[in-house]
Design a protein around this motif. Structure first.
Motif, short mmCIF file in Angstrom:
data_model
loop_
_atom_site.label_atom_id
_atom_site.label_comp_id
_atom_site.label_asym_id
_atom_site.label_seq_id
_atom_site.Cartn_x
_atom_site.Cartn_y
_atom_site.Cartn_z
N GLY A 84 0.27 2.84 -6.40
CA GLY A 84 -0.68 3.94 -6.30
C GLY A 84 -2.10 3.48 -6.00
O GLY A 84 -2.83 4.13 -5.24
N ARG A 85 -2.51 2.36 -6.58
CA ARG A 85 -3.87 1.89 -6.36
C ARG A 85 -4.13 1.46 -4.93
O ARG A 85 -5.28 1.40 -4.47
N ASP A 86 -3.05 1.09 -4.20
CA ASP A 86 -3.19 0.56 -2.84
C ASP A 86 -3.24 1.65 -1.77
O ASP A 86 -3.60 1.37 -0.62
N LEU A 87 -2.88 2.87 -2.13
CA LEU A 87 -2.78 3.94 -1.13
C LEU A 87 -4.07 4.15 -0.34
O LEU A 87 -4.02 4.30 0.89
N PRO A 88 -5.26 4.20 -0.97
CA PRO A 88 -6.48 4.46 -0.18
C PRO A 88 -6.72 3.43 0.90
O PRO A 88 -7.13 3.78 2.02
N VAL A 89 -6.48 2.16 0.59
CA VAL A 89 -6.74 1.10 1.56
C VAL A 89 -5.74 1.16 2.71
O VAL A 89 -6.10 1.02 3.88
N VAL A 90 -4.46 1.38 2.38
CA VAL A 90 -3.43 1.46 3.42
C VAL A 90 -3.69 2.65 4.33
O VAL A 90 -3.55 2.55 5.56
#
Length: 255
Positions: A86-92
């Motif tokens: 979940g934490r990686d979604l914005p960057v991806v």
């Protein structure tokens, strides 16, 4: 800004018609042909249980709510597709690169897309999103450290209910050796408990566990570096129960 949500045709029609939809992480698909086949089996189990599957993916700065057969094959054959929390979604999303999802990122997407149910083989280490997203997570226990997972969920007010079993499952094993906080055997009771959780003002998730079948359970000799038949079996078993639960919830609370 608004995050672009792209619903596949099957899911879009289900949402419009008010049919129950179950979100699925797509991480298994990155395991290659065996993973793609298992993903299709899990989707079929949800359909057979009276609900519609929505496998979650990310591509070109958009969230894909339900993968078409073409998408599923593309993700399975692509090289080095990351599986993101979940934490990686914005960057991806900002990079616009393709990515598959874990249970935590699928929980985030399900809440964003208005879907109430997520099916996953197990909950992982990233449990904080279960305290923020009002969805039902159906799983076969925790992938690692079940005692710590139960303690975290308890301290953050996330209910854990075992469906037709006494113990908290051990992911690939029937039991983790720990008792579940609650046992419920009847779907109507379970869906009322879910709704009561949110009616009481709780913002977080509701965890429902169901164990793998004894005949499919791991015996400790399997190769954990590969995608095992035990791992495939638990995904399908959990998906079947998630589909049944979503359908029962829709029947009880539709309209």
């Amino acid at each position: 800004m608004r995050i672009p949500l792209v619903y596949c045709e099957e899911v879009a029609e289900a949402v419009t018609a008010g049919q129950p939809v179950v979100a699925l992480p797509s991480g298994v698909i990155t395991r290659g042909p065996d993973g793609a086949e298992t993903a299709r089996r899990a989707e079929d189990a949800i359909r057979a249980s009276g609900s519609v599957p929505a496998t979650i993916g990310v591509d070109k700065g958009r969230i894909l709510v339900g993968l078409s057969d073409v998408d599923l094959d593309r993700f399975a054959s692509a090289r080095a597709v990351p599986v993101v929390d979940g934490r990686d979604l914005p960057v991806v999303l900002a990079h616009g690169t393709p990515a598959a999802t874990t249970v935590s990122s699928s929980v985030v997407v399900a809440a964003l897309a208005g879907l109430k149910f997520v099916s996953s083989a197990a909950i992982g280490a990233d449990l904080v999103h279960l305290t923020r997203s009002g969805v039902v997570v159906v799983c076969a226990g925790a992938e690692t450290d079940p005692r710590a997972a139960l303690e975290f969920l308890e301290s953050h007010g996330v209910p854990v209910v075992a469906y037709r079993s006494d113990d908290f499952p051990g992911h690939l094993r029937v039991s983790s050796g720990l008792r579940s906080p609650h046992r419920v055997d009847d779907l109507p009771v379970l869906v009322r408990a879910i709704e009561a959780h949110w009616a009481l003002g709780n913002p977080g998730s509701f965890v429902v566990t169901t164990p793998t079948k004894a005949s499919d359970a791991a015996d400790g000799t399997e190769d954990t570096s590969t995608f095992s038949k035990e791992a495939a079996a638990v995904l399908v078993t959990v998906a079947e129960v998630a589909g049944e639960l979503a359908a029962a919830h829709a029947k009880e609370f539709s309209g």
